[in-house]
Write an enzyme that holds these catalytic residues in place. Structure first.
Site, PDB file in Angstrom:
ATOM      1  N   TYR B 103      44.979 -10.137  14.102  1.00  0.00           N
ATOM      2  CA  TYR B 103      44.919 -10.012  12.641  1.00  0.00           C
ATOM      3  C   TYR B 103      43.489  -9.774  12.202  1.00  0.00           C
ATOM      4  O   TYR B 103      42.548 -10.369  12.765  1.00  0.00           O
ATOM      5  CB  TYR B 103      45.402 -11.300  11.964  1.00  0.00           C
ATOM      6  CG  TYR B 103      46.898 -11.485  11.964  1.00  0.00           C
ATOM      7  CD1 TYR B 103      47.684 -10.978  10.936  1.00  0.00           C
ATOM      8  CD2 TYR B 103      47.533 -12.192  12.981  1.00  0.00           C
ATOM      9  CE1 TYR B 103      49.057 -11.165  10.919  1.00  0.00           C
ATOM     10  CE2 TYR B 103      48.907 -12.383  12.977  1.00  0.00           C
ATOM     11  CZ  TYR B 103      49.661 -11.871  11.938  1.00  0.00           C
ATOM     12  OH  TYR B 103      51.017 -12.064  11.937  1.00  0.00           O
ATOM     13  N   TYR B 142      51.182 -12.287  19.838  1.00  0.00           N
ATOM     14  CA  TYR B 142      49.885 -12.967  19.944  1.00  0.00           C
ATOM     15  C   TYR B 142      50.076 -14.432  20.310  1.00  0.00           C
ATOM     16  O   TYR B 142      51.082 -15.042  19.994  1.00  0.00           O
ATOM     17  CB  TYR B 142      49.066 -12.801  18.657  1.00  0.00           C
ATOM     18  CG  TYR B 142      49.693 -13.334  17.386  1.00  0.00           C
ATOM     19  CD1 TYR B 142      49.526 -14.651  16.991  1.00  0.00           C
ATOM     20  CD2 TYR B 142      50.424 -12.484  16.556  1.00  0.00           C
ATOM     21  CE1 TYR B 142      50.075 -15.123  15.808  1.00  0.00           C
ATOM     22  CE2 TYR B 142      50.982 -12.948  15.369  1.00  0.00           C
ATOM     23  CZ  TYR B 142      50.806 -14.273  15.000  1.00  0.00           C
ATOM     24  OH  TYR B 142      51.357 -14.743  13.839  1.00  0.00           O
ATOM     25  N   ARG B 152      53.709 -15.813  19.690  1.00  0.00           N
ATOM     26  CA  ARG B 152      54.596 -15.371  18.609  1.00  0.00           C
ATOM     27  C   ARG B 152      55.223 -14.030  18.983  1.00  0.00           C
ATOM     28  O   ARG B 152      54.517 -13.093  19.370  1.00  0.00           O
ATOM     29  CB  ARG B 152      53.810 -15.167  17.292  1.00  0.00           C
ATOM     30  CG  ARG B 152      53.211 -16.417  16.637  1.00  0.00           C
ATOM     31  CD  ARG B 152      54.216 -17.494  16.227  1.00  0.00           C
ATOM     32  NE  ARG B 152      55.534 -17.043  15.815  1.00  0.00           N
ATOM     33  CZ  ARG B 152      55.852 -16.525  14.624  1.00  0.00           C
ATOM     34  NH1 ARG B 152      54.944 -16.408  13.697  1.00  0.00           N
ATOM     35  NH2 ARG B 152      57.100 -16.146  14.356  1.00  0.00           N
ATOM     36  N   HIS B 155      56.113  -9.512  14.882  1.00  0.00           N
ATOM     37  CA  HIS B 155      56.770  -9.708  13.585  1.00  0.00           C
ATOM     38  C   HIS B 155      55.907  -9.129  12.484  1.00  0.00           C
ATOM     39  O   HIS B 155      54.694  -8.942  12.648  1.00  0.00           O
ATOM     40  CB  HIS B 155      57.016 -11.196  13.315  1.00  0.00           C
ATOM     41  CG  HIS B 155      55.748 -12.005  13.294  1.00  0.00           C
ATOM     42  ND1 HIS B 155      55.177 -12.517  14.438  1.00  0.00           N
ATOM     43  CD2 HIS B 155      54.912 -12.347  12.285  1.00  0.00           C
ATOM     44  CE1 HIS B 155      54.056 -13.156  14.126  1.00  0.00           C
ATOM     45  NE2 HIS B 155      53.874 -13.055  12.822  1.00  0.00           N
ATOM     46  N   HIS B 157      55.137  -9.930   8.382  1.00  0.00           N
ATOM     47  CA  HIS B 157      55.344 -10.869   7.280  1.00  0.00           C
ATOM     48  C   HIS B 157      55.757 -10.099   6.030  1.00  0.00           C
ATOM     49  O   HIS B 157      55.136  -9.077   5.700  1.00  0.00           O
ATOM     50  CB  HIS B 157      54.057 -11.634   6.984  1.00  0.00           C
ATOM     51  CG  HIS B 157      53.613 -12.519   8.120  1.00  0.00           C
ATOM     52  ND1 HIS B 157      53.903 -13.858   8.175  1.00  0.00           N
ATOM     53  CD2 HIS B 157      52.913 -12.251   9.254  1.00  0.00           C
ATOM     54  CE1 HIS B 157      53.386 -14.384   9.286  1.00  0.00           C
ATOM     55  NE2 HIS B 157      52.776 -13.423   9.958  1.00  0.00           N
TER      56      HIS B 157
END
Ligand code: FE2
Lengths: 226, 238
Positions: B103, B142, B152, B155, B157
């Site tokens: 991110y 990640y 995770r 995905h 958000h």
């Protein structure tokens, strides 16, 4: 394969133990409930919400310089009584006339120019939120009375798998608060106190406690199921 | 007539707390929430439209004057309410990791590269039929510190306001058949009956030859209760 070679799990299978005893084998062919799509399940915003959920004018329910503007401020705490530095709150409220910036308000649109009703504030860096707004007016309560001035609040953070909903009321509205149906539905004054913002130098202040912390004398904020 | 919004039974909703997701321990409230009847404040909500977005916000693959690295994908679908009605002109905000699973955020410091042409932010407004579409990069998985060797699943958000305060939804969209589902407490916190609704569907037909794969995902917000209540002209609900 002959029957004597079948395993017991296969030989024992019949309809005596299935789960539809006492119910018809098939439905009637008629829908007995309205057809509905299942809703999409919620999830946490996670730690990186600032990437997607930052608005440059997030805290501005009204623009700077709006006459009568106040700041609603507070901090968000966890169950250790520590600040939550990576959360976000959103506010939704009526204008000073008690009207909403929304077409479903049957009394007509908001009358206050530049009032959008919504605010959004991250709790970075110090765990404090802040929105610039106007104090809301009273709103019909649906039972012939009026609600006390209030702001609906959603709380989002890493560690919350769904948003939390709470409300902000105002300490200097004691008479209106005393007859407010939502506040009256709460069990005691300690619960009510978690929703009542106190006057401050530039508006009102109310801290939000995701959990209580007895060691620091903090009560859990009342949250609502909507 | 003022609308009221359906309450999904608790067993079909994601609980606020989930034991396997450690961060819920000190953050999810311990007391039972108080039922809040739907009154004017709850059946109205922010109306956020075209002025919140620009055309460039729908394409996450072209940022800072260049092309993002990774598998180009189209993510599209409809925003509906539980009665199947489209939710038109509604703001959809998304954010995600880059192809390497990183991110663009100061808190994310695991050793995977940032991409100068990917910031991971997308915004659109649904059209008259409730449709939305993004062009983006398939996010990488990640690691995180929840448990040993925790990862995770890939995905995106999603955040939606719908048309009323009651409809507000923040969630995550997953990709089909991800082998990381089994060990992910955030995925498994969703009730088994609802989990599949968070997983997108690969759509070969909408994939663009020589350009991008496509994933379809419809989002369902709470619909209106069947028994609206009466109101007279001053908004006083009878
Ligand atoms: Fe994420």
């Amino acid at each position: 394969m002959s029957a004597d070679r079948l395993p017991p799990q296969v030989l024992a299978a019949d309809e005596s133990n299935d789960r539809r005893q006492g119910t018809p084998r098939r439905g009637t062919g008629f829908l007995t409930e309205p057809f509905r799509l299942g809703t999409t399940p919620s999830s946490t915003v996670g730690p990186y919400l600032a990437i997607g959920l930052t608005w440059p004018d997030g805290p501005d329910v009204v623009a700077e310089g709006t006459p009568g503007a106040i700041w609603l401020r507070g901090r968000v705490f966890d169950g250790n009584g520590d600040l939550v530095p990576d959360g976000m709150i959103e506010t939704w409220q009526a204008d000073p006339d008690g009207r909403f910036a929304h077409p479903d308000d049957p009394r007509g649109a908001v009358t206050t120019p530049g009032f959008r009703g919504v605010g959004r504030s991250h709790t970075v860096p110090g765990g404090e939120y802040a929105v610039r707004t106007l104090k809301p007016g009273r709103v019909p309560d649906g039972e012939g009375g009026l609600q006390a001035p209030h702001v609906d609040v959603s709380v989002f953070a890493r560690g919350l798998l769904d948003r939390l909903v709470t409300r902000i009321y105002f300490a200097d509205e004691a008479a209106a608060n005393a007859e407010d149906a939502v506040l009256r539905s709460l069990p005691d004054d300690a619960s009510r106190a978690t929703l009542i913002a106190q006057p401050s130098a530039d508006g009102y202040v109310l801290d939000i406690h995701l959990q209580g912390c007895t060691a620091k004398g903090m009560d859990e904020t009342v949250f609502f199921a909507v | 007539m003022l609308p009221r919004y359906l309450r999904e039974p608790a067993e079909r909703r994601t609980p606020v707390a989930y034991a396997g997701y450690k961060s819920t321990g000190l953050r999810a409230p311990l007391r039972t929430p108080v039922d809040l009847p739907h009154r004017l404040t709850e059946i109205t909500g922010p109306v956020l439209g075209e002025d919140m977005v620009t055309a460039a916000d729908a394409d996450l693959t072209l940022r800072q004057g260049g092309e993002a690295q990774g598998q180009r994908i189209i993510v599209y679908g409809r925003v509906l309410d539980s009665d199947g009605r489209p939710v038109p002109h509604a703001l959809v905000e998304i954010w995600q990791a880059n192809a390497a699973g990183r991110y663009r955020h100061v808190v994310d410091n695991w050793p995977a590269p940032l991409d100068p042409h990917f910031d991971g932010l997308g915004r659109v407004v649904t059209d008259d039929l409730g449709r939305y579409e993004f062009t983006t990069i398939k996010p990488g998985a990640y690691p995180w510190g929840n448990h040993h060797n925790a990862w995770r699943p890939a995905h995106i958000h999603f955040s939606l306001f719908g048309q009323a305060f009651t409809q507000r939804l923040v969630t995550q969209m997953y990709f089909p058949d991800d082998p990381l589902f089994g060990q992910d407490p955030i995925f498994n916190s969703m009730p088994t009956t609802a989990r599949h609704r968070a997983v997108s569907r690969f759509d070969l037909e909408r994939s663009q030859p020589n350009w991008a794969l496509a994933f379809q995902w419809d989002i369902v917000l709470r619909g209106q209760d069947q028994t609206p209540f009466e109101t007279d002209d001053d908004g006083d609900v009878a």
